[in-house]
Enzyme design. Structure first.
Site, PDB file in Angstrom:
ATOM      1  N   HIS A   1      -3.504 -16.436   8.308  1.00  0.00           N
ATOM      2  CA  HIS A   1      -3.508 -15.292   7.394  1.00  0.00           C
ATOM      3  C   HIS A   1      -3.044 -14.051   8.153  1.00  0.00           C
ATOM      4  O   HIS A   1      -3.548 -13.743   9.240  1.00  0.00           O
ATOM      5  CB  HIS A   1      -4.906 -15.082   6.819  1.00  0.00           C
TER       6      HIS A   1
ATOM      7  N   ASN B   1      -0.741  -6.930   4.669  1.00  0.00           N
ATOM      8  CA  ASN B   1      -1.693  -8.004   4.367  1.00  0.00           C
ATOM      9  C   ASN B   1      -1.592  -8.318   2.873  1.00  0.00           C
ATOM     10  O   ASN B   1      -1.969  -7.495   2.044  1.00  0.00           O
ATOM     11  CB  ASN B   1      -3.099  -7.510   4.744  1.00  0.00           C
TER      12      ASN B   1
ATOM     13  N   CYS C   1      -8.403 -14.209   0.939  1.00  0.00           N
ATOM     14  CA  CYS C   1      -7.324 -14.531   1.886  1.00  0.00           C
ATOM     15  C   CYS C   1      -7.327 -15.996   2.317  1.00  0.00           C
ATOM     16  O   CYS C   1      -6.370 -16.454   2.939  1.00  0.00           O
ATOM     17  CB  CYS C   1      -7.413 -13.619   3.098  1.00  0.00           C
TER      18      CYS C   1
HETATM   19  N1  ACO Z   1      -4.695   6.560  10.359  1.00  0.00           N
HETATM   20  C1  ACO Z   1      -5.058   7.320  11.427  1.00  0.00           C
HETATM   21  N2  ACO Z   1      -6.303   7.287  11.952  1.00  0.00           N
HETATM   22  C2  ACO Z   1      -7.190   6.440  11.384  1.00  0.00           C
HETATM   23  C3  ACO Z   1      -6.878   5.640  10.279  1.00  0.00           C
HETATM   24  C4  ACO Z   1      -5.569   5.724   9.760  1.00  0.00           C
HETATM   25  N3  ACO Z   1      -5.154   5.002   8.706  1.00  0.00           N
HETATM   26  N4  ACO Z   1      -7.959   4.909   9.939  1.00  0.00           N
HETATM   27  C5  ACO Z   1      -8.925   5.243  10.792  1.00  0.00           C
HETATM   28  N5  ACO Z   1      -8.466   6.171  11.669  1.00  0.00           N
HETATM   29  C6  ACO Z   1      -9.179   6.788  12.783  1.00  0.00           C
HETATM   30  C7  ACO Z   1     -10.680   6.772  12.571  1.00  0.00           C
HETATM   31  O1  ACO Z   1     -11.118   7.900  11.873  1.00  0.00           O
HETATM   32  C8  ACO Z   1     -11.170   6.761  13.999  1.00  0.00           C
HETATM   33  O2  ACO Z   1     -11.094   8.063  14.517  1.00  0.00           O
HETATM   34  P1  ACO Z   1     -12.242   8.609  15.522  1.00  0.00           P
HETATM   35  O3  ACO Z   1     -12.158   7.705  16.729  1.00  0.00           O
HETATM   36  O4  ACO Z   1     -11.792  10.012  15.776  1.00  0.00           O
HETATM   37  O5  ACO Z   1     -13.516   8.467  14.770  1.00  0.00           O
HETATM   38  C9  ACO Z   1     -10.140   5.931  14.747  1.00  0.00           C
HETATM   39  O6  ACO Z   1      -8.933   5.992  13.946  1.00  0.00           O
HETATM   40  C10 ACO Z   1     -10.538   4.481  14.908  1.00  0.00           C
HETATM   41  O7  ACO Z   1     -10.994   3.985  13.655  1.00  0.00           O
HETATM   42  P2  ACO Z   1     -11.470   2.506  13.464  1.00  0.00           P
HETATM   43  O8  ACO Z   1     -11.949   2.311  12.062  1.00  0.00           O
HETATM   44  O9  ACO Z   1     -12.378   2.152  14.596  1.00  0.00           O
HETATM   45  O10 ACO Z   1     -10.065   1.748  13.640  1.00  0.00           O
HETATM   46  P3  ACO Z   1      -9.819   0.246  14.014  1.00  0.00           P
HETATM   47  O11 ACO Z   1      -9.189   0.136  15.312  1.00  0.00           O
HETATM   48  O12 ACO Z   1     -11.032  -0.599  13.724  1.00  0.00           O
HETATM   49  O13 ACO Z   1      -8.703  -0.131  12.966  1.00  0.00           O
HETATM   50  C11 ACO Z   1      -8.472  -1.373  10.942  1.00  0.00           C
HETATM   51  C12 ACO Z   1      -8.986  -0.105  11.587  1.00  0.00           C
HETATM   52  C13 ACO Z   1      -6.967  -1.422  11.142  1.00  0.00           C
HETATM   53  C14 ACO Z   1      -8.786  -1.335   9.449  1.00  0.00           C
HETATM   54  C15 ACO Z   1      -9.117  -2.593  11.637  1.00  0.00           C
HETATM   55  O14 ACO Z   1     -10.515  -2.449  11.658  1.00  0.00           O
HETATM   56  C16 ACO Z   1      -8.783  -3.887  10.963  1.00  0.00           C
HETATM   57  O15 ACO Z   1      -7.638  -4.276  10.903  1.00  0.00           O
HETATM   58  N6  ACO Z   1      -9.802  -4.609  10.498  1.00  0.00           N
HETATM   59  C17 ACO Z   1      -9.584  -5.867   9.819  1.00  0.00           C
HETATM   60  C18 ACO Z   1      -9.151  -5.566   8.439  1.00  0.00           C
HETATM   61  C19 ACO Z   1      -8.651  -6.773   7.720  1.00  0.00           C
HETATM   62  O16 ACO Z   1      -7.968  -7.596   8.266  1.00  0.00           O
HETATM   63  N7  ACO Z   1      -8.979  -6.788   6.443  1.00  0.00           N
HETATM   64  C20 ACO Z   1      -8.478  -7.744   5.540  1.00  0.00           C
HETATM   65  C21 ACO Z   1      -9.260  -8.987   5.503  1.00  0.00           C
HETATM   66  S1  ACO Z   1      -8.443 -10.006   4.480  1.00  0.00           S
HETATM   67  C22 ACO Z   1      -9.008  -9.889   2.890  1.00  0.00           C
HETATM   68  O17 ACO Z   1      -9.930 -10.570   2.514  1.00  0.00           O
HETATM   69  C23 ACO Z   1      -8.301  -8.943   1.893  1.00  0.00           C
END
Ligand code: ACO
Length: 320
Positions: free
Chosen positions: A245, A275, A111
């Site tokens: 990004h 993304n 990214c």
């Molecule tokens: N739909 C519904 N529920 C979900 C989903 C989903 N898609 N994914 C996870 N959950 C649930 C989990 O099971 C969890 O449930 P629980 O509380 O009952 O255990 C709850 O939602 C929270 O899960 P988290 O993983 O803590 O969710 P978080 O708020 O961290 O969001 C996310 C996840 C969106 C992936 C976030 O961590 C994020 O955006 N991280 C950065 C990712 C990013 O930007 N990556 C790209 C980098 S760029 C590159 O190099 C390609």
């Protein structure tokens, strides 16, 4: 002298997939995705290849710059998802647009790729080697996505963006790039050359520890921005736009809060594209350019961050 952006272009695939369509594939829903990421839909390359999208974005950038393909001396394509290993995507773009005088190569910095491509072209300019460059970022992340993994398939989209650079800016800005290979495990995707018995495994799709990436971005990106400002003796108030990004709206809002900046200085289009890794910054720049949001002389701070881990930033003075 230093790099100035003279034109921008972008390409997004025709097929659009909204959150409700993803909810048919994995256990998720539109509200969760919107609230946790800001994403509403994404473009998916059904028929387009990465190099096709790169070439289309490049043609549009040349047109926007009013530049001829023969003027281009250097083409750098940033991608982690080309359909080709060789020839490099930059050579494919060269052929497609007829930039027969250009030196061509690709970079993979996930990214951060577009920002690092910009920094490299600027360094070539500073060394006196080239004075006109085309930088392109293009991704088909949908091909590397496990559509049964709700941690990742809600996030990614496909597309391409490009910019024509000329060595015409009066002021030189120093860029900043950092990497942390020790945390590479947080976002991985194994090359398919590594297939065992001809079968894909989960390792051949993007695998991500979302919370680790989230923490990394929220901590490192404000540090990066402050370092870029300090290195160039530029005050925060002088920055008109932070073009970042487009990973997640909560990351961008947190960075704005850390810096005490209004969220409106962090434009977003991730709601429409998801993304798109290296392509997200030039997709946004092109949108802002074509909407007339960017005024001549404005300082834009670009910051990319992602797999590697890598993070990179610089300042661009808008010159169109
Ligand atoms: N739909 C519904 N529920 C979900 C989903 C989903 N898609 N994914 C996870 N959950 C649930 C989990 O099971 C969890 O449930 P629980 O509380 O009952 O255990 C709850 O939602 C929270 O899960 P988290 O993983 O803590 O969710 P978080 O708020 O961290 O969001 C996310 C996840 C969106 C992936 C976030 O961590 C994020 O955006 N991280 C950065 C990712 C990013 O930007 N990556 C790209 C980098 S760029 C590159 O190099 C390609």
């Amino acid at each position: 002298m230093s790099a100035a952006i003279c034109g921008t272009g972008s390409y997004a695939p025709d097929y659009i997939m909204d959150n409700n369509r993803i909810a048919e594939l994995v256990e998720t829903n539109d509200d969760w995705i919107k609230e946790r990421t800001g994403i509403r839909k994404r473009h998916i390359a059904k028929t387009e290849t990465t190099t096709f999208m790169a070439s289309e974005a490049a043609k549009r950038a040349l047109e926007n710059a009013g530049a001829e393909p023969e003027e281009i001396e250097l083409i750098i394509v940033a991608t982690l998802s080309s359909e080709l290993i060789v020839p490099c995507s930059a050579c494919e773009v060269q052929r497609e647009i007829g930039a027969k005088n250009a030196a061509c190569f690709d970079i993979n910095a996930a990214c951060s790729g577009f920002v690092i491509a910009y920094n490299m072209a600027d360094a070539f300019f500073a060394a006196g080697q080239y004075s006109t460059a085309l930088i392109v970022a293009a991704e088909s992340l949908s091909k590397l996505t496990d559509w049964t993994d709700r941690n990742t398939c809600i996030l990614f989209g496909d597309g391409a963006g490009a910019a024509v650079l000329k060595n015409t800016s009066d002021r030189h800005y120093n860029s900043v790039t950092h990497s942390d290979g020790g945390k590479g495990w947080a976002l991985t995707c194994k090359n398919r050359l590594d297939l065992e018995e001809g079968r894909f495994s989960r390792e051949h799709y993007i695998d991500m520890n979302g919370q680790e990436i989230f923490k990394f971005a929220v901590r490192r990106v404000p540090e990066l921005i402050r370092e870029v400002l300090q290195k160039n003796k530029v005050e925060q108030e002088e920055i008109a736009w932070y073009v970042m990004h487009q990973a997640n709206c909560r990351i961008l809002e947190a960075v704005a809060r850390h810096l005490g900046e209004p969220a409106m200085k962090f434009p977003m289009n991730l709601q429409h594209y998801g993304n798109t890794s290296s392509a997200s910054i030039p997709l946004l720049l092109d949108e802002m350019n074509r909407k007339g949001m960017l005024k001549k002389g404005e300082k834009i701070l670009m910051a990319g961050f992602g797999a590697g881990l890598t993070w990179s930033g610089n300042i661009v003075e808008w010159s169109i």
